[in-house]
Design a protein around this motif. Structure first.
Motif, PDB file in Angstrom:
ATOM      1  N   ALA A  63       0.302  -1.744  -6.245  1.00  0.00           N
ATOM      2  CA  ALA A  63       0.871  -1.176  -5.441  1.00  0.00           C
ATOM      3  C   ALA A  63       0.225  -0.540  -4.226  1.00  0.00           C
ATOM      4  O   ALA A  63       0.789   0.225  -4.229  1.00  0.00           O
ATOM      5  N   THR A  64      -1.062  -0.457  -4.439  1.00  0.00           N
ATOM      6  CA  THR A  64      -2.146   0.517  -3.320  1.00  0.00           C
ATOM      7  C   THR A  64      -3.251  -0.087  -3.223  1.00  0.00           C
ATOM      8  O   THR A  64      -3.218  -1.836  -3.905  1.00  0.00           O
ATOM      9  N   GLN A  65      -4.069  -0.660  -2.127  1.00  0.00           N
ATOM     10  CA  GLN A  65      -5.099  -0.439  -1.172  1.00  0.00           C
ATOM     11  C   GLN A  65      -5.885   0.873  -1.582  1.00  0.00           C
ATOM     12  O   GLN A  65      -5.601   1.725  -1.003  1.00  0.00           O
ATOM     13  N   GLY A  66      -7.210  -0.064  -1.386  1.00  0.00           N
ATOM     14  CA  GLY A  66      -8.621   1.346  -2.149  1.00  0.00           C
ATOM     15  C   GLY A  66      -7.936   2.118  -2.854  1.00  0.00           C
ATOM     16  O   GLY A  66      -7.819   2.014  -4.015  1.00  0.00           O
ATOM     17  N   ALA A 106       0.628  -1.086  -0.213  1.00  0.00           N
ATOM     18  CA  ALA A 106       0.280   0.115  -0.170  1.00  0.00           C
ATOM     19  C   ALA A 106       0.624   1.620   0.041  1.00  0.00           C
ATOM     20  O   ALA A 106       1.178   2.092   1.186  1.00  0.00           O
ATOM     21  N   LEU A 107       1.104   1.714  -0.849  1.00  0.00           N
ATOM     22  CA  LEU A 107       2.652   2.030  -1.364  1.00  0.00           C
ATOM     23  C   LEU A 107       1.398   4.385  -1.476  1.00  0.00           C
ATOM     24  O   LEU A 107       2.450   5.464  -1.095  1.00  0.00           O
ATOM     25  N   ASN A 108       0.607   4.296  -1.620  1.00  0.00           N
ATOM     26  CA  ASN A 108      -0.108   5.173  -1.183  1.00  0.00           C
ATOM     27  C   ASN A 108      -0.891   5.358   0.330  1.00  0.00           C
ATOM     28  O   ASN A 108      -2.058   5.344   0.682  1.00  0.00           O
ATOM     29  N   ASN A 109       0.569   5.862   1.283  1.00  0.00           N
ATOM     30  CA  ASN A 109       0.445   5.668   2.644  1.00  0.00           C
ATOM     31  C   ASN A 109       0.649   7.031   2.742  1.00  0.00           C
ATOM     32  O   ASN A 109       1.277   8.218   2.306  1.00  0.00           O
ATOM     33  N   ARG A 147       8.414   1.105   3.031  1.00  0.00           N
ATOM     34  CA  ARG A 147       8.475   0.007   4.830  1.00  0.00           C
ATOM     35  C   ARG A 147       7.040   0.607   5.209  1.00  0.00           C
ATOM     36  O   ARG A 147       6.161  -0.937   5.848  1.00  0.00           O
ATOM     37  N   SER A 148       6.426   1.538   5.268  1.00  0.00           N
ATOM     38  CA  SER A 148       4.991   2.297   5.289  1.00  0.00           C
ATOM     39  C   SER A 148       4.128   1.321   4.543  1.00  0.00           C
ATOM     40  O   SER A 148       2.486   1.830   5.182  1.00  0.00           O
TER      41      SER A 148
END
Length: 414
Positions: free
Chosen positions: A274-277, A217-220, A234-235
């Motif tokens: 690379a993303t969730q949601g 989930a790189l949209n953090n 990492r996040s």
């Protein structure tokens, strides 16, 4: 007279040989008796406690994991309890990341495993970090052992990438802290829900792992406008968090070659969402190459890794979409040639990485840095290590102040 002397000498020599043979037989009998006595003591202890205890085999590794994490597979008892721990003290210098010396009871990790049968094994890792402030399940999976060439793991799994992620026990790496490259670029310890197939072909020295895991989930919060920083990968881990999102998945694979004594060569990769949601349609490709060679107290290892993200502008216009880095580590055991069970390796490590090597658009933050580390370990026992190292950090951006840190640490596995 001369013949008499020679005869007497031959007789004495024959007698000495006979005595030596008898002494050798006697030693063998004593050793066998001692082995039986030790086994009897163990069995008596097992009857009293109801638990058949197994010690760690420091050379054991199942599917690339550390010896303590592998313990359940060779345990005498269906129930297996093992684990590891590490803590350290660090003193930054007066420049850059200046601050007072501090200590951290970094990790205490119990492994609890259970064999339902010879072919169905439960393995779990519980982690208590920073004196118990953070608690997590680092893996919990059921392993279906079907064949040397094909097995299945289902559950929350260690992602099979890099050198450290699956072998993160403190006796297996010589620095006090894990390399930054395998902390921020390969986000060790990285564990996700999924299913993995693995196996080996021992006749040619090859092993593999392949499967599907929960997507990053790189949209953090560390990859948002005004806050892009070195923790953006990492996040992106979901791990074992409560009600963790799993709307998309990624594919992961690994190939290792161990066909030459002391040599490991390998590569691993992740490709998928690379993303969730929201947003959707953003994909990540992470890959690495690594190697290790050891012989007669000398060990050399290194790793290169990179990440690229396609359509990162869907996250936001200047979202991070690249990272790369490498490290090389060399060590030599000063006691390797001496008749002792102790080990005293000295080492040097150099790593260079850029955690935000590119962004979707605009100007990227210059976070490139190098870390040069020198230090030594002392192993009073193969399961216990005392560490000391000195890390010199240099930033590419002159606006960021360089700094150095001296650290002492200890670790153990059981």
């Amino acid at each position: 007279m001369k013949h008499i002397a020679l005869s007497l000498g031959a007789a004495l020599l024959a007698g000495t040989t006979l005595c030596a043979d008898e002494l050798s037989d006697l030693k063998a009998q004593i050793a066998e008796l001692q082995e039986k006595t030790d086994a009897l003591i163990d069995e008596t202890s097992d009857l009293k406690t109801g638990f058949n205890y197994t010690t760690v085999d420091a050379n054991a590794s199942v599917n690339g994991m550390g010896p303590a994490a592998s313990k359940v597979y060779y345990s005498k008892s269906p129930l297996s309890i093992g684990g590891y721990g590490e803590m350290y003290w660090s003193s930054p210098d007066s420049d850059g990341a200046a601050g007072d010396a501090y200590t951290d009871v970094y990790r205490f990790v119990p492994y609890i495993g259970y064999k339902f049968s010879d072919n169905i094994v439960l393995n779990t890792e519980l982690e208590f970090e920073h004196g118990g402030e953070e608690v997590a399940i680092e893996f919990m999976y059921i392993d279906f052992l079907l064949h040397e060439a094909f097995n299945l793991q289902v559950g929350n799994l260690l992602v099979p990438m890099g050198l450290i992620n699956k072998r993160h026990e403190p006796t297996l790496f010589n620095t006090v802290q894990r390399p930054d490259v395998e902390k921020y670029l390969i986000p060790s310890t990285w564990h996700e829900t999924g299913i993995l197939a693995y196996g080996s072909f021992s006749d040619i020295g090859l092993s593999y792992t392949a499967g599907i895991i929960n997507a990053l989930a790189l949209n953090n919060d560390n990859n948002m406008p005004g806050s892009v920083n070195k923790k953006w990968i990492r996040s992106g881990r979901i791990g074992s968090e409560e009600n963790g999102p799993m709307q998309r998945v990624g594919f992961v694979g690994r190939l290792d070659y161990r066909g030459i004594s002391g040599l490991l060569l390998g590569t691993s990769a992740y490709y998928g969402a690379a993303t969730q949601g929201r947003p959707s349609g953003v994909n990540a490709f992470m890959y690495d190459f690594y190697g290790q060679y050891e012989k007669a107290g000398f060990k050399l290892k290194g790793l290169y890794t990179a990440m690229t993200v396609s359509d990162a502008e869907k996250i936001f216009a200047e979202a991070a979409d690249g990272a790369e880095g490498y490290y090389v580590n060399a060590e030599y055991d000063l006691l390797a040639t001496l008749p002792t069970r102790y080990r005293l390796p000295i080492f040097a490590q150099y790593e260079s990485y850029d955690p935000v090597s590119s962004v979707a658009g605009g100007t990227r933050p210059d976070l490139e840095q190098t870390n040069t580390t020198v230090g030594m370990n002392f192993f009073p026992h193969e399961q216990v290590v005392l560490k000391a190292d000195y890390v010199m950090t240099d930033f590419h951006d002159s606006a960021l102040e360089d700094y150095n840190v001296f650290s002492l640490g200890m670790g153990f596995v059981f």
